[in-house]
Scaffold this motif. Structure first.
Motif, PDB file in Angstrom:
ATOM      1  N   ASN A  63       0.785  -1.232  -0.221  1.00 30.24           N
ATOM      2  CA  ASN A  63      -0.168  -0.056   0.006  1.00 30.24           C
ATOM      3  C   ASN A  63       0.822   1.430  -0.049  1.00 30.24           C
ATOM      4  O   ASN A  63       0.547   2.160  -0.778  1.00 30.24           O
ATOM      5  N   ARG A 114       0.938   4.101  -3.018  1.00 32.64           N
ATOM      6  CA  ARG A 114       0.303   5.398  -2.690  1.00 32.64           C
ATOM      7  C   ARG A 114       1.621   6.316  -2.821  1.00 32.64           C
ATOM      8  O   ARG A 114       1.243   7.529  -3.220  1.00 32.64           O
ATOM      9  N   SER A 115       2.696   6.128  -2.207  1.00 36.32           N
ATOM     10  CA  SER A 115       3.835   6.926  -2.561  1.00 36.32           C
ATOM     11  C   SER A 115       4.196   7.613  -3.940  1.00 36.32           C
ATOM     12  O   SER A 115       4.371   8.618  -4.064  1.00 36.32           O
ATOM     13  N   VAL A 167       1.299   9.836  -4.894  1.00 34.62           N
ATOM     14  CA  VAL A 167       1.791  11.216  -4.249  1.00 34.62           C
ATOM     15  C   VAL A 167       2.606  11.777  -5.026  1.00 34.62           C
ATOM     16  O   VAL A 167       2.441  13.197  -5.232  1.00 34.62           O
ATOM     17  N   ASP A 213     -10.192   8.433  -2.966  1.00 35.02           N
ATOM     18  CA  ASP A 213      -9.115   9.162  -2.801  1.00 35.02           C
ATOM     19  C   ASP A 213      -9.373  10.631  -2.894  1.00 35.02           C
ATOM     20  O   ASP A 213      -8.462  11.295  -2.362  1.00 35.02           O
ATOM     21  N   VAL A 254      -9.636  10.053   4.750  1.00 34.30           N
ATOM     22  CA  VAL A 254      -8.422   9.600   4.178  1.00 34.30           C
ATOM     23  C   VAL A 254      -7.899  10.573   3.023  1.00 34.30           C
ATOM     24  O   VAL A 254      -7.017  11.252   3.340  1.00 34.30           O
ATOM     25  N   LEU A 305      -6.578  10.755   0.071  1.00 32.45           N
ATOM     26  CA  LEU A 305      -4.970  10.707  -0.352  1.00 32.45           C
ATOM     27  C   LEU A 305      -4.678  11.960  -1.293  1.00 32.45           C
ATOM     28  O   LEU A 305      -3.713  12.530  -0.961  1.00 32.45           O
TER      29      LEU A 305
END
Length: 451
Positions: free
Chosen positions: A2, A6-7, A10, A318, A323, A325
């Protein structure tokens, strides 16, 4: 897993936000609004044809349908999604009395396209192959190969002084690349090998090869979490199937849908949003499409529409607090609270929450079922008018500042247009017409002063 995936998202989002957010704040938008707009626009790339996100390719393979069918179903909702973002920005600019760049300060997109048109050739080839029966895997491989030929060839062509020789060089590269239609990937790999060998000998070729190598490494790093996610999700689906949890949940949705389709859709939406807050988009889609989408299919929702429904809300997770993100990624650049950005982004991305419901009740919005152009234009007009009204409700501004009764009337008219109950369309159009006429009459003097 995860964290890796996700990084990566980002960093990509932050790169785009680093340009857009400072520009918006410089023109007078608040940091919260600028961050929310960038988060909304970035997430919309996954549902925007012709390429879309990785989930679209997985959907085509899962449903065993041509990729073109997925694109056809996604095009109108995606346009509505971005129209919502544009409309919110426009209304916010009107509310804050912001002015844009003068005509001589605006960059000319046609000049940039004229100077760098060749950079779009690999993308054009990729889209052409996707729409002409080639598998997504082969189309992606060919798009990557053509990009490599373009980059390697540009490093060599820059060292050729005569224009005629450059034209002959590019003609040879194009002929070798086009040979894949007859002989497959082999001649393309041959052209790449030859170009690599020449780049090893020309000045500046080593830097081009390093850039190409680094791009391939980055691509592999981004693809690895996708493969791992699909493998792990297969285990999760197997557990849900063997224990009977998937069947029980699907049966629960069907039971609710027998009494209220809306309630089953809301339950499915909540499941997608909750799963999306904990896992990436791809495994979220795979899990929900294997559990919830079959239940929606049993309730009479068309196949692609049912999968699009869970796909859209997996993406909206998202943007949705707590959350959110994408909001956290934008907050680091906008220097604003991420939760405030998340709530504002949810408000801006209203079409992403409303359009899937409209498509379920009227599949013509996704060009599914026995659709006609007249029917598509009718449901599209309803959606656009509802977005216009809801934008006014959210921002509190249309032609001028909306009063509280006007905002309530706009919300009621938009809700009637979205509803799929007899006479709601007629009532919604009538209420919208009366509201717009009354608002225009009340603000006619203000509009003249502003002009």
């Amino acid at each position: 897993m995860n964290g890796v995936r996700r990084s990566g998202k980002v960093s990509k989002h932050a790169g785009l936000s680093g340009i857009a957010i400072p520009l918006m704040t410089r023109f007078g938008y608040t940091p919260v609004f600028a961050g929310a707009v960038e988060a909304t626009a970035s997430m919309g790339g996954q549902i925007m044809p012709p390429v879309m996100g990785a989930v679209a390719f997985i959907m085509a393979e899962t449903l065993n349908v041509p990729y073109a069918d997925i694109v056809k179903a996604a095009v109108i909702p995606a346009l509505l999604y971005y129209f919502t973002a544009f409309w919110m920005v426009h209304l916010e600019a009107g509310r804050k009395k912001l002015m844009g760049l003068s005509a001589d300060e605006c960059p000319n997109p046609w000049t940039a396209l004229k100077e760098n048109w060749h950079l779009a050739l690999p993308l054009a080839a990729l889209v052409w192959m996707l729409f002409h029966g080639f598998t997504p895997m082969f189309a992606g491989m060919m798009g990557l190969s053509l990009t490599a030929i373009l980059l390697l060839g540009a490093a060599i062509a820059a060292r050729i002084s005569h224009t005629a020789f450059r034209m002959v060089f590019w003609f040879g590269c194009g002929l070798g690349a086009a040979a894949f239609l007859e002989f497959g990937i082999v001649p393309v790999l041959g052209v790449i090998t030859l170009l690599v060998a020449v780049n090893l000998m020309v000045k500046g070729g080593h830097s081009t090869l390093r850039a190409l190598r680094n791009s391939l490494i980055d691509g592999a790093r981004q693809a690895l979490p996708v493969g791992i996610a699909c493998a792990i999700v297969g285990v999760i689906i197997g557990v849900l199937t063997l224990t009977g949890a998937a069947t029980s949940f699907a049966g629960f949705i069907v039971d609710i849908g027998s009494h209220s389709l809306l309630a089953s859709l809301v339950l499915t939406m909540l499941v997608c949003l909750v799963l999306g807050m904990g896992i990436p988009t791809i495994p979220n889609y795979i899990i929900t499409s294997s559990i919830a989408a079959p239940a929606l299919l049993k309730l009479g929702v068309p196949l692609i529409v049912s999968h699009m429904f869970v796909f859209y809300f997996g993406i909206m997770a998202d943007l949705t607090p707590p959350v959110a993100l994408a909001a956290f990624a934008a907050a680091s650049i906008a220097k604003a609270p991420p939760m405030r950005i998340g709530f504002k982004a949810t408000q801006i991305a209203l079409a992403g929450f409303v359009v899937p419901y409209m498509a379920v009740y009227d599949p013509q919005l996704m060009l599914q079922g026995a659709w006609t152009w007249a029917g598509v234009l009718y449901v599209l007009s309803k959606a656009v008018l509802a977005i216009v009204l809801w934008g006014g409700v959210a921002v509190g501004y249309l032609r001028a500042t909306l009063t509280l009764p006007e905002r309530l009337a706009a919300f009621a008219a938009a809700a009637l247009l979205v509803s799929a109950v007899p006479l709601t369309d007629e009532l919604g159009f009538a209420a919208a017409a009366l509201l717009l006429l009354a608002h225009g009459w009340r603000t006619r003097g203000q509009a003249a002063v502003a002009a």
